[in-house]
Design a protein around this motif. Structure first.
Motif, PDB file in Angstrom:
ATOM      1  N   HIS A 124       0.857  -1.184   0.000  1.00 29.64           N
ATOM      2  CA  HIS A 124       0.000   0.000   0.000  1.00 29.64           C
ATOM      3  C   HIS A 124       0.894   1.236   0.000  1.00 29.64           C
ATOM      4  O   HIS A 124       1.676   1.458   0.925  1.00 29.64           O
ATOM      5  CB  HIS A 124      -0.907   0.002   1.240  1.00 29.64           C
ATOM      6  CG  HIS A 124      -2.149  -0.802   1.072  1.00 29.64           C
ATOM      7  ND1 HIS A 124      -2.135  -2.163   0.886  1.00 29.64           N
ATOM      8  CD2 HIS A 124      -3.466  -0.431   1.056  1.00 29.64           C
ATOM      9  CE1 HIS A 124      -3.387  -2.600   0.762  1.00 29.64           C
ATOM     10  NE2 HIS A 124      -4.220  -1.576   0.860  1.00 29.64           N
TER      11      HIS A 124
ATOM     12  N   TRP B 198      -7.426   6.475   4.599  1.00 30.65           N
ATOM     13  CA  TRP B 198      -8.318   6.655   3.458  1.00 30.65           C
ATOM     14  C   TRP B 198      -8.262   8.124   3.047  1.00 30.65           C
ATOM     15  O   TRP B 198      -8.835   8.978   3.714  1.00 30.65           O
ATOM     16  CB  TRP B 198      -9.777   6.330   3.847  1.00 30.65           C
ATOM     17  CG  TRP B 198     -10.148   4.877   3.812  1.00 30.65           C
ATOM     18  CD1 TRP B 198      -9.309   3.815   3.664  1.00 30.65           C
ATOM     19  CD2 TRP B 198     -11.476   4.332   3.923  1.00 30.65           C
ATOM     20  NE1 TRP B 198     -10.022   2.637   3.688  1.00 30.65           N
ATOM     21  CE2 TRP B 198     -11.362   2.922   3.844  1.00 30.65           C
ATOM     22  CE3 TRP B 198     -12.744   4.886   4.081  1.00 30.65           C
ATOM     23  CZ2 TRP B 198     -12.469   2.072   3.915  1.00 30.65           C
ATOM     24  CZ3 TRP B 198     -13.845   4.041   4.161  1.00 30.65           C
ATOM     25  CH2 TRP B 198     -13.704   2.646   4.074  1.00 30.65           C
TER      26      TRP B 198
ATOM     27  N   HIS C  36      -5.698   3.706  -4.907  1.00 28.08           N
ATOM     28  CA  HIS C  36      -6.504   3.415  -3.715  1.00 28.08           C
ATOM     29  C   HIS C  36      -7.765   4.277  -3.773  1.00 28.08           C
ATOM     30  O   HIS C  36      -8.039   4.913  -4.791  1.00 28.08           O
ATOM     31  CB  HIS C  36      -5.663   3.662  -2.444  1.00 28.08           C
ATOM     32  CG  HIS C  36      -6.186   2.942  -1.241  1.00 28.08           C
ATOM     33  ND1 HIS C  36      -6.772   3.585  -0.175  1.00 28.08           N
ATOM     34  CD2 HIS C  36      -6.244   1.616  -0.949  1.00 28.08           C
ATOM     35  CE1 HIS C  36      -7.149   2.684   0.730  1.00 28.08           C
ATOM     36  NE2 HIS C  36      -6.838   1.469   0.286  1.00 28.08           N
ATOM     37  N   HIS C  37      -8.541   4.289  -2.673  1.00 28.05           N
ATOM     38  CA  HIS C  37      -9.848   4.963  -2.716  1.00 28.05           C
ATOM     39  C   HIS C  37      -9.756   6.457  -3.035  1.00 28.05           C
ATOM     40  O   HIS C  37     -10.724   7.048  -3.501  1.00 28.05           O
ATOM     41  CB  HIS C  37     -10.598   4.793  -1.380  1.00 28.05           C
ATOM     42  CG  HIS C  37     -10.676   3.376  -0.893  1.00 28.05           C
ATOM     43  ND1 HIS C  37     -10.715   2.306  -1.746  1.00 28.05           N
ATOM     44  CD2 HIS C  37     -10.736   2.860   0.362  1.00 28.05           C
ATOM     45  CE1 HIS C  37     -10.779   1.181  -1.038  1.00 28.05           C
ATOM     46  NE2 HIS C  37     -10.789   1.492   0.246  1.00 28.05           N
TER      47      HIS C  37
ATOM     48  N   TYR D  33      -3.901  -3.834  -7.701  1.00 25.45           N
ATOM     49  CA  TYR D  33      -5.075  -3.415  -6.923  1.00 25.45           C
ATOM     50  C   TYR D  33      -5.519  -2.103  -7.559  1.00 25.45           C
ATOM     51  O   TYR D  33      -4.734  -1.153  -7.650  1.00 25.45           O
ATOM     52  CB  TYR D  33      -4.643  -3.207  -5.475  1.00 25.45           C
ATOM     53  CG  TYR D  33      -5.621  -2.562  -4.505  1.00 25.45           C
ATOM     54  CD1 TYR D  33      -6.070  -3.280  -3.388  1.00 25.45           C
ATOM     55  CD2 TYR D  33      -6.043  -1.243  -4.628  1.00 25.45           C
ATOM     56  CE1 TYR D  33      -6.915  -2.698  -2.446  1.00 25.45           C
ATOM     57  CE2 TYR D  33      -6.894  -0.659  -3.697  1.00 25.45           C
ATOM     58  CZ  TYR D  33      -7.318  -1.393  -2.613  1.00 25.45           C
ATOM     59  OH  TYR D  33      -8.148  -0.814  -1.675  1.00 25.45           O
TER      60      TYR D  33
ATOM     61  N   TRP E  46      -7.010  -7.272  -7.748  1.00 23.51           N
ATOM     62  CA  TRP E  46      -7.727  -7.114  -6.487  1.00 23.51           C
ATOM     63  C   TRP E  46      -8.861  -6.097  -6.613  1.00 23.51           C
ATOM     64  O   TRP E  46      -8.615  -4.922  -6.880  1.00 23.51           O
ATOM     65  CB  TRP E  46      -6.751  -6.611  -5.424  1.00 23.51           C
ATOM     66  CG  TRP E  46      -6.690  -7.447  -4.194  1.00 23.51           C
ATOM     67  CD1 TRP E  46      -6.042  -8.634  -4.063  1.00 23.51           C
ATOM     68  CD2 TRP E  46      -7.256  -7.137  -2.918  1.00 23.51           C
ATOM     69  NE1 TRP E  46      -6.175  -9.088  -2.771  1.00 23.51           N
ATOM     70  CE2 TRP E  46      -6.912  -8.199  -2.053  1.00 23.51           C
ATOM     71  CE3 TRP E  46      -8.015  -6.080  -2.407  1.00 23.51           C
ATOM     72  CZ2 TRP E  46      -7.297  -8.233  -0.718  1.00 23.51           C
ATOM     73  CZ3 TRP E  46      -8.398  -6.124  -1.081  1.00 23.51           C
ATOM     74  CH2 TRP E  46      -8.050  -7.190  -0.250  1.00 23.51           C
TER      75      TRP E  46
ATOM     76  N   ASP F  58     -11.462  -4.295  -4.424  1.00 19.66           N
ATOM     77  CA  ASP F  58     -11.762  -4.059  -3.017  1.00 19.66           C
ATOM     78  C   ASP F  58     -13.260  -3.977  -2.750  1.00 19.66           C
ATOM     79  O   ASP F  58     -14.019  -3.522  -3.593  1.00 19.66           O
ATOM     80  CB  ASP F  58     -11.107  -2.738  -2.632  1.00 19.66           C
ATOM     81  CG  ASP F  58     -11.031  -2.592  -1.155  1.00 19.66           C
ATOM     82  OD1 ASP F  58      -9.997  -2.970  -0.611  1.00 19.66           O
ATOM     83  OD2 ASP F  58     -12.014  -2.135  -0.555  1.00 19.66           O
TER      84      ASP F  58
ATOM     85  N   ALA G 205     -14.650  -2.091  -0.310  1.00 18.90           N
ATOM     86  CA  ALA G 205     -15.101  -0.793   0.221  1.00 18.90           C
ATOM     87  C   ALA G 205     -15.578   0.073  -0.941  1.00 18.90           C
ATOM     88  O   ALA G 205     -14.793   0.427  -1.813  1.00 18.90           O
ATOM     89  CB  ALA G 205     -13.965  -0.099   0.960  1.00 18.90           C
TER      90      ALA G 205
ATOM     91  N   GLU H 225      -9.455  -8.874   8.657  1.00 18.46           N
ATOM     92  CA  GLU H 225      -8.148  -8.354   8.233  1.00 18.46           C
ATOM     93  C   GLU H 225      -7.076  -8.723   9.257  1.00 18.46           C
ATOM     94  O   GLU H 225      -6.115  -7.997   9.479  1.00 18.46           O
ATOM     95  CB  GLU H 225      -8.256  -6.842   7.982  1.00 18.46           C
ATOM     96  CG  GLU H 225      -9.131  -6.564   6.761  1.00 18.46           C
ATOM     97  CD  GLU H 225      -9.278  -5.097   6.402  1.00 18.46           C
ATOM     98  OE1 GLU H 225      -9.050  -4.236   7.281  1.00 18.46           O
ATOM     99  OE2 GLU H 225      -9.639  -4.808   5.240  1.00 18.46           O
TER     100      GLU H 225
ATOM    101  N   ASP I 297      -5.660 -11.444   3.858  1.00 13.05           N
ATOM    102  CA  ASP I 297      -4.935 -10.180   3.778  1.00 13.05           C
ATOM    103  C   ASP I 297      -4.819  -9.561   5.163  1.00 13.05           C
ATOM    104  O   ASP I 297      -5.778  -9.477   5.912  1.00 13.05           O
ATOM    105  CB  ASP I 297      -5.602  -9.210   2.789  1.00 13.05           C
ATOM    106  CG  ASP I 297      -7.026  -8.851   3.171  1.00 13.05           C
ATOM    107  OD1 ASP I 297      -7.774  -9.770   3.563  1.00 13.05           O
ATOM    108  OD2 ASP I 297      -7.381  -7.666   3.105  1.00 13.05           O
TER     109      ASP I 297
ATOM    110  N   TRP J 236      -2.758   0.055   6.898  1.00 12.69           N
ATOM    111  CA  TRP J 236      -2.351  -0.470   5.587  1.00 12.69           C
ATOM    112  C   TRP J 236      -1.260   0.392   4.975  1.00 12.69           C
ATOM    113  O   TRP J 236      -0.461  -0.069   4.182  1.00 12.69           O
ATOM    114  CB  TRP J 236      -3.551  -0.543   4.645  1.00 12.69           C
ATOM    115  CG  TRP J 236      -4.541  -1.584   5.067  1.00 12.69           C
ATOM    116  CD1 TRP J 236      -5.692  -1.377   5.771  1.00 12.69           C
ATOM    117  CD2 TRP J 236      -4.451  -2.999   4.858  1.00 12.69           C
ATOM    118  NE1 TRP J 236      -6.326  -2.585   6.000  1.00 12.69           N
ATOM    119  CE2 TRP J 236      -5.594  -3.588   5.440  1.00 12.69           C
ATOM    120  CE3 TRP J 236      -3.525  -3.825   4.224  1.00 12.69           C
ATOM    121  CZ2 TRP J 236      -5.826  -4.966   5.416  1.00 12.69           C
ATOM    122  CZ3 TRP J 236      -3.757  -5.192   4.185  1.00 12.69           C
ATOM    123  CH2 TRP J 236      -4.894  -5.754   4.783  1.00 12.69           C
TER     124      TRP J 236
HETATM  125  C1  FUL Z   1      -9.884  -2.420   2.532  1.00 12.66           C
HETATM  126  C2  FUL Z   1      -9.504  -0.975   2.218  1.00 12.66           C
HETATM  127  O1  FUL Z   1     -10.527  -0.095   2.598  1.00 12.66           O
HETATM  128  C3  FUL Z   1      -8.219  -0.746   2.960  1.00 12.66           C
HETATM  129  O2  FUL Z   1      -7.783   0.571   2.881  1.00 12.66           O
HETATM  130  C4  FUL Z   1      -7.165  -1.696   2.404  1.00 12.66           C
HETATM  131  O3  FUL Z   1      -6.893  -1.375   1.054  1.00 12.66           O
HETATM  132  C5  FUL Z   1      -7.653  -3.139   2.513  1.00 12.66           C
HETATM  133  C6  FUL Z   1      -6.741  -4.138   1.891  1.00 12.66           C
HETATM  134  O4  FUL Z   1      -8.930  -3.288   1.936  1.00 12.66           O
HETATM  135  O5  FUL Z   1     -11.139  -2.746   2.118  1.00 12.66           O
END
Ligand code: FUL
Length: 479
Positions: free
Chosen positions: A48, A59, A97-98, A143, A181, A183, A185, A239, A283, A290
């Motif tokens: 990450h 985030w 990432h987000h 990802y 990957w 995610d 979220a 997690e 994970d 992260w």
């Molecule tokens: C989650 C994400 O919201 C985290 O920030 C991170 O990337 C994790 C692996 O998955 O859903």
């Protein structure tokens, strides 16, 4: 004349008897070739890295200036060197990432490394990491967060177009990515091009995943897709890096989708009667977060903690995806490196000498045909296995060591090409003139590591107590 006739008779009998002992039929579903390769990897790294590393966030909201991304001594060769030495086989990078910041100079947005201060906007993290992986012989994975808190169109069809364009862009550059990957979220408050509002999406329908996956499969038919629901591998439901004590690689995904609430237990243990092979991936981060935060430098997991996680992931038939976040230099911090090295040392010490290799192994076996002999359990060949007759779902194997030894671990592996079968088994050791129980467990799957209180013995008995069909076991190790 008579002799020749007798020999011919014997030969034909042998032919007919060896013909009768056919291999066990597969218990469906079974893994694909790509999933089998994934299982064998056992240890992969997650990395990450983004603007969060520089803003000290987990985030990002999506309004971070791309300028903040500025590693002072970016060195992915250091990452892969340490990972390789620790036994990792693949690396999955957060290309986005987000917060929406792209680690490669995507032509579809300005919110990327090209607008950063790093290398005056000429750098490309994805390229450099993919190249370092290739040189080190690690597989490279991507990802790409579906949730994008920066993009103005997030929540509308226009964004799906954007997301797919980025996938096409990445896969044109890195067609042999081993895992992708997705995610779970998805949706919530964000910057969204300045509108600063909460956007909800329907996790089940918004992304139209089948179309997106097909698009990627066209470039790479072998790719493993991660999401809560697979279809390649599933989230483990936590997690912490822990799959269930009972871990079925099978699950029925028709009612699942990424982000669906209340399915953690199902994901954690799978479903004995699941209709698809979708193994769990564990994970977990080496740190509490992260992303890298200096305040967590003292909270890096110890080698002992990592070893415990290993037993609860790889040791229960899953794969460990361990996150190691680079710091603001763009390197793994010294404390993380120390832990990785200690973890490898511990693995090497604990699994130093496989005592089963010199042992005598006995059991009843399928049709008394040597093809299914228990000696296959210790021949170091993953393609040979011990199997019983059809319908015999209970059976024991005895392992006789040349001398008394203190034992701590038993490792078992099913020949999963023919499906996952074993529901429960026990381990006994010979002590004081009798068999004494030392452990019992449920599923085996790709690998089961049973940790027992150190005990001195020269005979071990493993009994399969229940299975979906005749057990088919490829490997036994004793440490
Ligand atoms: C989650 C994400 O919201 C985290 O920030 C991170 O990337 C994790 C692996 O998955 O859903």
């Amino acid at each position: 004349m008579k002799k020749i006739y007798l020999m011919a008779l014997l030969a034909s009998c042998f032919a007919c008897s060896s013909k009768k002992v056919t291999a066990p039929e597969a218990v469906l579903p079974v893994p694909t070739a790509a999933q089998l390769t994934w299982h064998d990897m056992e240890l992969n790294a997650f990395v990450h890295f983004t603007t969060n590393t520089f803003t000290d966030k987990e985030w990002g909201y999506g309004d971070e200036s791309p300028k903040v991304f500025n590693p002072t001594d970016f060195n992915p060769t250091q990452w892969v060197t340490e990972l390789k030495a620790a036994g990792f086989k693949g690396l999955i990078l957060t290309c986005k990432h987000h917060d929406g910041f792209c680690l490669w100079p995507s032509k579809y947005t300005e919110h990327s490394v090209k607008s950063s201060a790093w290398k005056e906007g000429k750098g490309d993290v994805v390229h450099d990491v993919a190249e370092a992986c290739q040189k080190a012989g690690l597989k490279f994975g991507i990802y790409l967060s579906p949730w994008d808190r920066n993009h103005k169109a997030y929540g509308s069809p226009e964004y799906i177009e954007y997301y797919r364009n980025q996938l096409k862009e990445l896969f044109a550059l890195y067609p042999s990515v081993f895992e992708m990957w997705f995610d779970g979220a998805n949706g919530g408050d964000g910057y969204y091009g300045g509108s600063r509002e909460a956007r909800k999406i329907n996790g089940r329908s918004y992304y139209d995943w089948p179309t997106t996956l097909d698009l990627v499969r066209k470039v790479n038919p072998e790719i493993i897709f991660f999401s809560d629901a697979g279809p390649g591998v599933r989230w483990v439901g936590n997690e912490r890096g822990e799959v269930g004590e009972t871990n079925w690689n099978t699950i029925s995904s028709d009612t699942l989708y990424a982000g669906k609430a209340g399915i953690e237990n199902l994901l954690n243990q799978g479903n004995e009667n699941g209709e698809q092979w979708i193994p769990a991936e564990c994970d977990v981060s080496i740190r509490p977060g992260w992303f890298y935060h200096a305040k967590e430098d003292s909270l890096v997991k110890t080698p002992e903690q990592l070893f415990d996680i290993y037993l609860k992931s790889v040791g229960r038939g899953s794969l460990l995806l361990l996150n190691v976040p680079p710091d603001r230099r763009g390197q793994f911090h010294e404390n993380d490196v120390k832990s990785l090295q200690g973890f490898r040392k511990l693995l090497n010490e604990e699994f130093k000498t496989n005592l089963a290799l010199k042992a005598k192994v006995t059991a009843d076996y399928r049709g008394n045909d040597e093809t299914y002999s228990p000696m296959n359990l210790t021949d170091g060949n993953a393609e040979t296995y011990w199997a019983t007759n059809d319908g015999e779902t209970q059976a024991s194997v005895e392992i006789e060591l040349p001398k008394l030894e203190i034992i701590k671990y038993i490792v078992l592996q099913e020949y999963i090409k023919l499906g996952q079968r074993v529901k429960s088994f026990s381990v006994e050791v010979w002590r004081d003139g009798q068999w004494q129980p030392v452990a019992s467990a449920t599923t085996i799957g790709h690998k089961r590591i049973v940790k027992i209180n150190p005990v001195e013995t020269d005979k071990i008995k493993i009994t399969i107590l229940a299975a979906k069909a005749c057990p088919v076991i490829s490997n036994v190790e004793v440490y």
